[in-house]
Design a protein around this motif. Structure first.
Motif, PDB file in Angstrom:
ATOM      1  N   VAL A 166      12.868   6.438  -5.315  1.00 42.84           N
ATOM      2  CA  VAL A 166      14.179   5.486  -5.130  1.00 42.84           C
ATOM      3  C   VAL A 166      14.251   4.135  -4.436  1.00 42.84           C
ATOM      4  O   VAL A 166      14.307   2.958  -4.969  1.00 42.84           O
ATOM      5  CB  VAL A 166      15.339   6.359  -5.197  1.00 42.84           C
ATOM      6  CG1 VAL A 166      16.383   4.699  -5.036  1.00 42.84           C
ATOM      7  CG2 VAL A 166      15.270   7.587  -6.155  1.00 42.84           C
ATOM      8  N   THR A 167      13.426   4.569  -3.092  1.00 43.94           N
ATOM      9  CA  THR A 167      13.198   3.533  -2.316  1.00 43.94           C
ATOM     10  C   THR A 167      12.354   2.344  -2.599  1.00 43.94           C
ATOM     11  O   THR A 167      12.542   1.542  -2.665  1.00 43.94           O
ATOM     12  CB  THR A 167      13.254   3.803  -0.654  1.00 43.94           C
ATOM     13  OG1 THR A 167      14.152   4.776  -1.036  1.00 43.94           O
ATOM     14  CG2 THR A 167      13.081   2.779  -0.004  1.00 43.94           C
ATOM     15  N   ALA A 168      11.482   3.389  -3.112  1.00 45.00           N
ATOM     16  CA  ALA A 168      10.100   1.537  -3.843  1.00 45.00           C
ATOM     17  C   ALA A 168      10.621   1.031  -4.266  1.00 45.00           C
ATOM     18  O   ALA A 168      10.562   0.430  -5.280  1.00 45.00           O
ATOM     19  CB  ALA A 168       8.896   2.908  -4.132  1.00 45.00           C
ATOM     20  N   VAL A 169      11.040   2.172  -6.055  1.00 48.82           N
ATOM     21  CA  VAL A 169      11.489   1.120  -7.098  1.00 48.82           C
ATOM     22  C   VAL A 169      12.610   0.086  -7.292  1.00 48.82           C
ATOM     23  O   VAL A 169      13.148  -0.672  -7.603  1.00 48.82           O
ATOM     24  CB  VAL A 169      12.747   2.194  -7.938  1.00 48.82           C
ATOM     25  CG1 VAL A 169      13.193   1.304  -8.865  1.00 48.82           C
ATOM     26  CG2 VAL A 169      11.393   2.953  -8.676  1.00 48.82           C
ATOM     27  N   ARG A 170      13.494   0.310  -5.633  1.00 51.00           N
ATOM     28  CA  ARG A 170      14.636  -0.535  -5.974  1.00 51.00           C
ATOM     29  C   ARG A 170      13.856  -1.798  -4.875  1.00 51.00           C
ATOM     30  O   ARG A 170      14.573  -3.103  -5.099  1.00 51.00           O
ATOM     31  CB  ARG A 170      15.207   0.598  -4.290  1.00 51.00           C
ATOM     32  CG  ARG A 170      16.395   0.702  -4.685  1.00 51.00           C
ATOM     33  CD  ARG A 170      17.617   1.691  -3.751  1.00 51.00           C
ATOM     34  NE  ARG A 170      18.414   0.104  -3.193  1.00 51.00           N
ATOM     35  CZ  ARG A 170      19.393   0.842  -2.220  1.00 51.00           C
ATOM     36  NH1 ARG A 170      19.088   2.187  -1.937  1.00 51.00           N
ATOM     37  NH2 ARG A 170      19.791   0.027  -1.790  1.00 51.00           N
ATOM     38  N   LYS A 225       0.871  -1.313   0.244  1.00 46.97           N
ATOM     39  CA  LYS A 225      -0.066   0.409  -0.308  1.00 46.97           C
ATOM     40  C   LYS A 225       1.036   1.497   0.071  1.00 46.97           C
ATOM     41  O   LYS A 225       0.631   2.110  -0.380  1.00 46.97           O
ATOM     42  CB  LYS A 225      -0.958  -0.177   1.379  1.00 46.97           C
ATOM     43  CG  LYS A 225      -1.641   1.596   1.366  1.00 46.97           C
ATOM     44  CD  LYS A 225      -2.566   0.902   2.559  1.00 46.97           C
ATOM     45  CE  LYS A 225      -3.965   1.888   2.882  1.00 46.97           C
ATOM     46  NZ  LYS A 225      -3.111   3.771   2.191  1.00 46.97           N
ATOM     47  N   GLN A 226       1.978   1.609   1.041  1.00 49.62           N
ATOM     48  CA  GLN A 226       3.023   1.906   1.129  1.00 49.62           C
ATOM     49  C   GLN A 226       3.470   2.856  -0.859  1.00 49.62           C
ATOM     50  O   GLN A 226       3.976   3.721  -1.310  1.00 49.62           O
ATOM     51  CB  GLN A 226       3.642   2.433   2.256  1.00 49.62           C
ATOM     52  CG  GLN A 226       2.956   1.951   3.736  1.00 49.62           C
ATOM     53  CD  GLN A 226       4.275   2.819   4.659  1.00 49.62           C
ATOM     54  OE1 GLN A 226       4.676   3.374   4.226  1.00 49.62           O
ATOM     55  NE2 GLN A 226       4.342   2.193   5.129  1.00 49.62           N
ATOM     56  N   LEU A 227       3.571   1.873  -0.389  1.00 46.86           N
ATOM     57  CA  LEU A 227       4.686   1.416  -2.407  1.00 46.86           C
ATOM     58  C   LEU A 227       3.929   1.901  -3.525  1.00 46.86           C
ATOM     59  O   LEU A 227       4.237   3.112  -4.270  1.00 46.86           O
ATOM     60  CB  LEU A 227       4.930  -0.216  -2.967  1.00 46.86           C
ATOM     61  CG  LEU A 227       6.019  -0.555  -2.217  1.00 46.86           C
ATOM     62  CD1 LEU A 227       6.635  -1.670  -2.802  1.00 46.86           C
ATOM     63  CD2 LEU A 227       7.542   0.569  -1.665  1.00 46.86           C
ATOM     64  N   TRP A 228       2.150   1.519  -3.287  1.00 45.41           N
ATOM     65  CA  TRP A 228       1.773   2.111  -4.877  1.00 45.41           C
ATOM     66  C   TRP A 228       0.566   3.636  -4.236  1.00 45.41           C
ATOM     67  O   TRP A 228       0.774   4.649  -5.276  1.00 45.41           O
ATOM     68  CB  TRP A 228       0.466   1.027  -4.572  1.00 45.41           C
ATOM     69  CG  TRP A 228       0.526  -0.156  -5.044  1.00 45.41           C
ATOM     70  CD1 TRP A 228      -0.321  -1.304  -3.727  1.00 45.41           C
ATOM     71  CD2 TRP A 228       1.708  -0.790  -5.696  1.00 45.41           C
ATOM     72  NE1 TRP A 228       0.415  -2.781  -4.696  1.00 45.41           N
ATOM     73  CE2 TRP A 228       1.754  -2.051  -5.237  1.00 45.41           C
ATOM     74  CE3 TRP A 228       2.307   0.076  -6.640  1.00 45.41           C
ATOM     75  CZ2 TRP A 228       2.800  -2.671  -6.106  1.00 45.41           C
ATOM     76  CZ3 TRP A 228       4.082  -1.000  -7.036  1.00 45.41           C
ATOM     77  CH2 TRP A 228       3.474  -2.856  -7.086  1.00 45.41           C
TER      78      TRP A 228
END
Length: 739
Positions: free
Chosen positions: A214-218, A193-196
């Motif tokens: 960038v953290t979410a993409v990693r 949920k946080q990522l989206w």
């Protein structure tokens, strides 16, 4: 020979071949001198062949000897190995009982290994719930990388245990493990949920704080690698795998873009609302693509092709959005705005061709924003709306024009003094503006609007004719209404000429200036109707004078024709306020009208010459009248050869002929010149003479029957429009009072 029959056969063949060769070489006596040379050469060749055969056979024999020696050595080795294998077999049979004890040791060893593994993971198993709580705290504090690392550790522990159970077939125990690690599902959902949410705010984050994005993409890349590894091994797939977070990343990004800009239900498709919406779309898309190109591309791996994905998303969303808008009932301004925006603005430097986006952003490979079918459908809708607007505008223009015909003042004039009105300027300006506006979009739309304009102009001319007829009816009821009836009819003729000369300027192709046949026919019909109304007006003024023809008073020198000339001259002055082509047409038709009315009056059987003196007076009067009328029209500009009054001169010759016996010949020449004359016309003229016997009349009519005439194509009928009054039937009852 019995052992080698092939050798005997070969020798026979060789002897036969040699005999054949010798008989061919020594068939002449002088060839025998070279016998010795042939013998020596063949002897040498045989010796060479035998030596080569011996060497070949010797080499084959040596190879065979070596092979036999190797086979002998191999047989000895095989025998030795067989002996060793037999000895080993007996040794294994002797020690089979000892292996039973090793089997129990192997089972104990496997159990020891399992217990050692369990002992190693026991601390981790006991701390699972503690780790869950800590990971949840990290997620709430948005320490996503640390939270994801602990989450991966827990998933790895769970998956390792499940894999061991799967390999040993302990499926029932997997449920217990899944229940124990049930908190992982909640952590996964919270992290996702946080990522989206981060991906949904990516365009803002890459400008303000790209670290979170960038953290979410990693994290997504870590999960994608785990998915790929598990799918490649394909031995055991843990629950919840593959997660497919990369595809979810693209999906959320697309949904965010579409939800932010492309909700058709919130668009005001009428008035300036659509223009503001499209302008906002143009500004936002260019701005966001610049952010993607300059910032977001640096925050994601290259293989994400994030700029291409965003460009394709905007393109496809725009195409779908425009289709949704076009499903509404749009007015012509909205339809034009969409066509212009999709076909012109979208690819221009103001939007997708913006210098800040090129060359990385290229929508040419994505196909058109609107398919050719949709463009054609939208263009047709636009033409329908424009047609309705043009029809309404033309109707109002015609209503205003109709009211002006009844004004108490003459129509306006141009610098040359010709009557006119603003009608052609208004109509042509309106049509031309619509065609020019359509040219800003596509050539096909311009052609559609041009075709529509011609159709509407043709229909407008039809309604204009109806208005002329209605005005004529009002005038027949009271000739004082409209007060300036004739000037406005002349103005309509000039307007018709102006329309005719302006139509060619509407065509999109400057090289093609031809007026369509149907439209030209409509213009001709309008001109004909206006001319007809004018001639009817002339006829109304001439009829009272024509009713006085012929009469004794007229024969004695009446000023009747002078009065007719005054009426004609008055109308000619009015006709001079129309441009020359139509003026000459009106003059020609007026002359034909005068001639036909004059001839019709003569054929009404009102008078019969009673003597030769009256016939002479009639001939003189006809000559004077015809000459006076001819000179009048000649002074107005109509050449004598073009006048129909020549028929009056020809008719006078029939009246002036002194010998009735020569009438057949004279009538033959008359009907040859005027082939539309009928028996009734000639019979009436003969009656007018008053001296034609029944025999001469019969001879003349019989001659006409023997010489039927065919009307030439260029002939202008004059007598066919003149009707002869029916003879009065004799009253068969005696005159007296009714009983």
């Amino acid at each position: 020979d019995e052992e080698w029959p092939e050798a005997e056969k070969a020798e026979k063949l060789a002897r036969g071949a040699a005999l054949k060769w010798a008989s061919g070489v020594f068939y002449r006596p002088e060839k025998l001198e070279g016998l010795g040379q042939y013998r020596n050469r063949e002897t040498q060749r045989n010796s060479s062949i035998q030596s080569r055969l011996k060497s070949t056979v010797q080499s084959y024999l040596e190879g065979v000897s070596a092979g036999l020696e190797q086979l002998r050595s191999a047989a000895q080795d095989v025998q030795s190995v067989c002996q060793d294998l037999g000895a080993a077999r007996w040794a294994l049979l002797d020690s089979a009982d000892r292996f039973q004890g090793l089997q129990q040791m192997r089972a104990l060893m496997a159990e020891h290994v399992q217990l050692a593994s369990v002992v190693q993971v026991l601390p981790q198993l006991f701390s699972v719930h503690e780790v869950f709580s800590h990971t949840l705290q990290l997620l709430h504090g948005q320490h996503l990388l640390e939270a994801h690392a602990e989450l991966m550790m827990m998933e790895h522990l769970r998956d390792d245990i499940l894999s061991q159970l799967h390999l040993r077939g302990l499926s029932s125990a997997q449920t217990t493990v899944l229940s124990y690690f049930g908190g992982l599902q909640e952590l996964n959902e919270s992290l996702a949920k946080q990522l989206w949410d981060i991906v949904g705010s990516s365009l803002r984050l890459v400008r303000e704080d790209p670290v979170l994005f960038v953290t979410a993409v990693r994290i997504i890349e870590r999960e994608e690698k785990i998915d790929d590894t598990l799918l490649l091994e394909a031995t055991f797939l843990p629950p919840g795998r593959p997660k497919g977070w990369k595809q979810k990343f693209y999906q959320v990004l697309r949904e965010t873009i579409m939800g932010a800009h492309f909700d058709a239900t919130r668009v005001d498709a009428q008035g300036p609302g659509l223009a503001r919406h499209l302008a906002a779309l143009q500004k936002d898309i260019v701005s966001e693509l610049r952010v993607v190109k300059d910032l977001m591309v640096q925050c994601v791996p290259a293989h994400y092709n994030i700029l291409s994905v965003c460009t394709a998303t905007y393109h496809q969303a725009l195409a779908s959005h425009l289709q949704d808008i076009l499903r509404e009932d749009l007015d012509k301004q909205a339809l034009f705005l969409i066509l212009e925006w999709a076909l012109r603005v979208y690819h221009s430097p103001a939007m997708m061709g913006h210098p800040d986006l090129l060359p990385e952003v290229d929508v040419s490979a994505l196909g058109p924003l609107m398919s050719p079918e949709l463009v054609d459908q939208t263009e047709r809708k636009y033409v329908v709306k424009v047609k309705a607007s043009v029809l309404e505008w033309m109707q109002r223009t015609l209503e205003v024009e109709f009211k002006e015909w009844f004004r108490e003042e003459e129509p306006e004039t141009d610098h040359q003094g010709f009557f006119q009105s603003a009608l052609p300027v208004i109509v042509m300006q309106m049509l031309n503006e619509n065609i020019q506006v359509a040219s800003l979009i596509t050539d096909s739309l311009q052609q559609k609007v041009y075709n529509m304009a011609l159709e509407e102009l043709e229909a407008f001319l039809g309604r204009l004719r109806e208005a002329l007829v209605q005005c004529g009816k009002e005038h027949q009821k009271d000739r004082t209404i409209p007060k300036y009836y004739i000037p406005y009819l002349l103005a309509m003729l000039n307007n018709n000429l102006a329309l005719c000369s302006s139509i060619s300027s509407l065509h999109p192709d400057a090289a093609c200036r031809e007026v369509p046949a149907s439209l030209q026919a409509a213009l001709d019909r309008t001109q004909k109707k206006a001319c007809q109304l004018l001639l009817e007006e002339l006829l109304l003024d001439l009829q009272p004078l024509c009713l006085q023809l012929p009469s004794r008073k007229w024969l004695s020198g009446s000023q009747l024709v002078s009065s007719m000339c005054e009426v004609i001259d008055k109308y000619a002055k009015d006709f001079s306020r129309v441009r020359k082509p139509v003026f000459m047409l009106l003059l020609t038709e007026s002359e034909l009208l005068v001639a036909s009315q004059y001839l019709r009056a003569l054929m009404q059987k009102k008078m019969v010459c009673k003597s030769e003196e009256e016939r002479g007076q009639l001939c003189n009067r006809l000559l004077q009248d015809a000459t006076q009328l001819r000179e009048l029209f000649r002074s107005l500009g109509l050449d004598g050869s073009q006048q129909s009054l020549q028929a009056v001169f020809a008719l006078r010759e029939l009246i002036c002929l002194k010998d009735p016996a020569l009438l057949s010949l004279e009538v033959l020449g008359f009907i040859t010149k005027y082939p539309d004359v009928s028996d009734e016309h000639i019979s009436t003229l003969l009656d007018l003479r008053g001296d034609v016997s029944k025999e001469v009349r019969h001879m003349v009519l019989e001659m006409m029957a023997q010489h039927p005439q065919v009307l030439p194509e260029s002939y202008r009928p004059i007598f066919s429009t003149i009707l002869i009054p029916a003879p009065e039937l004799p009253f068969c009852l005696r005159k007296g009072k009714c009983a």
